[in-house]
Design an enzyme around this catalytic site. Structure first.
Site, PDB file in Angstrom:
ATOM      1  N   GLY A   1      -0.051  -1.606 -12.283  1.00 23.98           N
ATOM      2  CA  GLY A   1      -1.214  -1.171 -13.036  1.00 23.98           C
ATOM      3  C   GLY A   1      -1.694   0.158 -12.486  1.00 23.98           C
ATOM      4  O   GLY A   1      -0.900   0.969 -12.000  1.00 23.98           O
ATOM      5  N   CYS A   2      -2.978   0.375 -12.528  1.00 24.34           N
ATOM      6  CA  CYS A   2      -3.559   1.642 -12.068  1.00 24.34           C
ATOM      7  C   CYS A   2      -3.144   1.951 -10.639  1.00 24.34           C
ATOM      8  O   CYS A   2      -3.375   1.159  -9.727  1.00 24.34           O
ATOM      9  CB  CYS A   2      -5.083   1.563 -12.152  1.00 24.34           C
ATOM     10  SG  CYS A   2      -5.894   3.026 -11.499  1.00 24.34           S
ATOM     11  N   PHE A   3      -2.518   3.103 -10.442  1.00 22.84           N
ATOM     12  CA  PHE A   3      -2.018   3.429  -9.099  1.00 22.84           C
ATOM     13  C   PHE A   3      -3.131   3.648  -8.090  1.00 22.84           C
ATOM     14  O   PHE A   3      -2.918   3.511  -6.899  1.00 22.84           O
ATOM     15  CB  PHE A   3      -1.012   4.566  -9.099  1.00 22.84           C
ATOM     16  CG  PHE A   3      -1.362   5.828  -9.845  1.00 22.84           C
ATOM     17  CD1 PHE A   3      -2.654   6.315  -9.954  1.00 22.84           C
ATOM     18  CD2 PHE A   3      -0.342   6.540 -10.453  1.00 22.84           C
ATOM     19  CE1 PHE A   3      -2.939   7.482 -10.636  1.00 22.84           C
ATOM     20  CE2 PHE A   3      -0.613   7.728 -11.140  1.00 22.84           C
ATOM     21  CZ  PHE A   3      -1.913   8.188 -11.229  1.00 22.84           C
ATOM     22  N   TRP A   4      -4.348   3.979  -8.545  1.00 27.69           N
ATOM     23  CA  TRP A   4      -5.465   4.118  -7.607  1.00 27.69           C
ATOM     24  C   TRP A   4      -5.636   2.841  -6.796  1.00 27.69           C
ATOM     25  O   TRP A   4      -5.941   2.889  -5.611  1.00 27.69           O
ATOM     26  CB  TRP A   4      -6.771   4.353  -8.348  1.00 27.69           C
ATOM     27  CG  TRP A   4      -6.943   5.656  -9.034  1.00 27.69           C
ATOM     28  CD1 TRP A   4      -6.172   6.783  -8.899  1.00 27.69           C
ATOM     29  CD2 TRP A   4      -7.965   5.973  -9.964  1.00 27.69           C
ATOM     30  NE1 TRP A   4      -6.664   7.778  -9.697  1.00 27.69           N
ATOM     31  CE2 TRP A   4      -7.764   7.310 -10.359  1.00 27.69           C
ATOM     32  CE3 TRP A   4      -9.035   5.259 -10.502  1.00 27.69           C
ATOM     33  CZ2 TRP A   4      -8.607   7.941 -11.272  1.00 27.69           C
ATOM     34  CZ3 TRP A   4      -9.861   5.893 -11.400  1.00 27.69           C
ATOM     35  CH2 TRP A   4      -9.652   7.218 -11.782  1.00 27.69           C
ATOM     36  N   CYS A   5      -5.453   1.703  -7.463  1.00 32.68           N
ATOM     37  CA  CYS A   5      -5.696   0.405  -6.827  1.00 32.68           C
ATOM     38  C   CYS A   5      -4.526  -0.075  -5.977  1.00 32.68           C
ATOM     39  O   CYS A   5      -4.644  -1.080  -5.289  1.00 32.68           O
ATOM     40  CB  CYS A   5      -5.997  -0.640  -7.897  1.00 32.68           C
ATOM     41  SG  CYS A   5      -7.487  -0.255  -8.837  1.00 32.68           S
TER      42      CYS A   5
END
EC number: 1.8.4.11
Length: 178
Positions: free
Chosen positions: A10-14
């Protein structure tokens, strides 16, 4: 000696912070992989026209942290049964995948996925794809180490997306099979 591991969750930030905090992790880079567009931008990947996943490429020292340990950390950051994306991020670029760099990584990823499915932790089997690693394109600089650069927004996103609650509810600090 260093090795690479590549995970889409999913979101690479996380996906950076969970790995960044372990000894033996040399570097965690946010980026794009798995698709066909060379040097894609964030906007192009979000358009769902590149075939790329948002992913993290981890450089690690296998004498300090094993690939199996990285797989355990990975499973604990995602909803492995969601084939359509992760939490409120939907679409192909937010789907989950383990990109293996060697045949041994492929074998270990398949074994780990099977172990998770047999654990009974989730009512459905894991939908995570296990794919050969392709060229990894680092994301734009403002995406790198997002949790350090924008800690308040990062925490709000973790909570607001439902990821943080899912992790607490399904894992509570426990590893696979425990």
């Amino acid at each position: 000696m260093e090795e690479k591991a590549t995970f889409a969750g999913g979101c690479f930030w996380c996906m950076v912070k969970p790995f960044d905090q372990y000894p033996g992790i040399k570097k965690v880079v946010s980026g794009y992989t798995g698709g066909f567009t060379e040097n894609p931008t964030y906007e192009e990947v979000c358009s769902e026209q590149t075939g790329h996943y948002e992913a993290v490429e981890i450089t690690f020292d296998p004498s300090v942290i094993s690939y199996e340990e990285l797989l355990d950390i990975y499973w604990m950051q995602i909803d492995p049964t969601d084939a359509g994306g992760q939490f409120h991020d939907r679409g192909q670029s937010y789907q989950t995948a383990i990109f293996y760099h060697t045949e041994e990584q492929k074998h270990l990823a398949e074994e780990s996925k099977e172990k998770l499915d047999k654990s009974g932790r989730f009512p459905m089997p894991a939908a995570v794809k296990i794919l050969p690693a392709k060229t990894f394109y680092p994301a734009e600089e403002y995406h790198q180490d997002y949790y350090k650069k924008n800690p308040l927004h990062y925490e709000a996103y973790q909570e607001g997306s439902g990821r943080a609650a899912f992790i607490r509810n399904h894992w509570g600090g426990k590893r696979i099979g425990k």
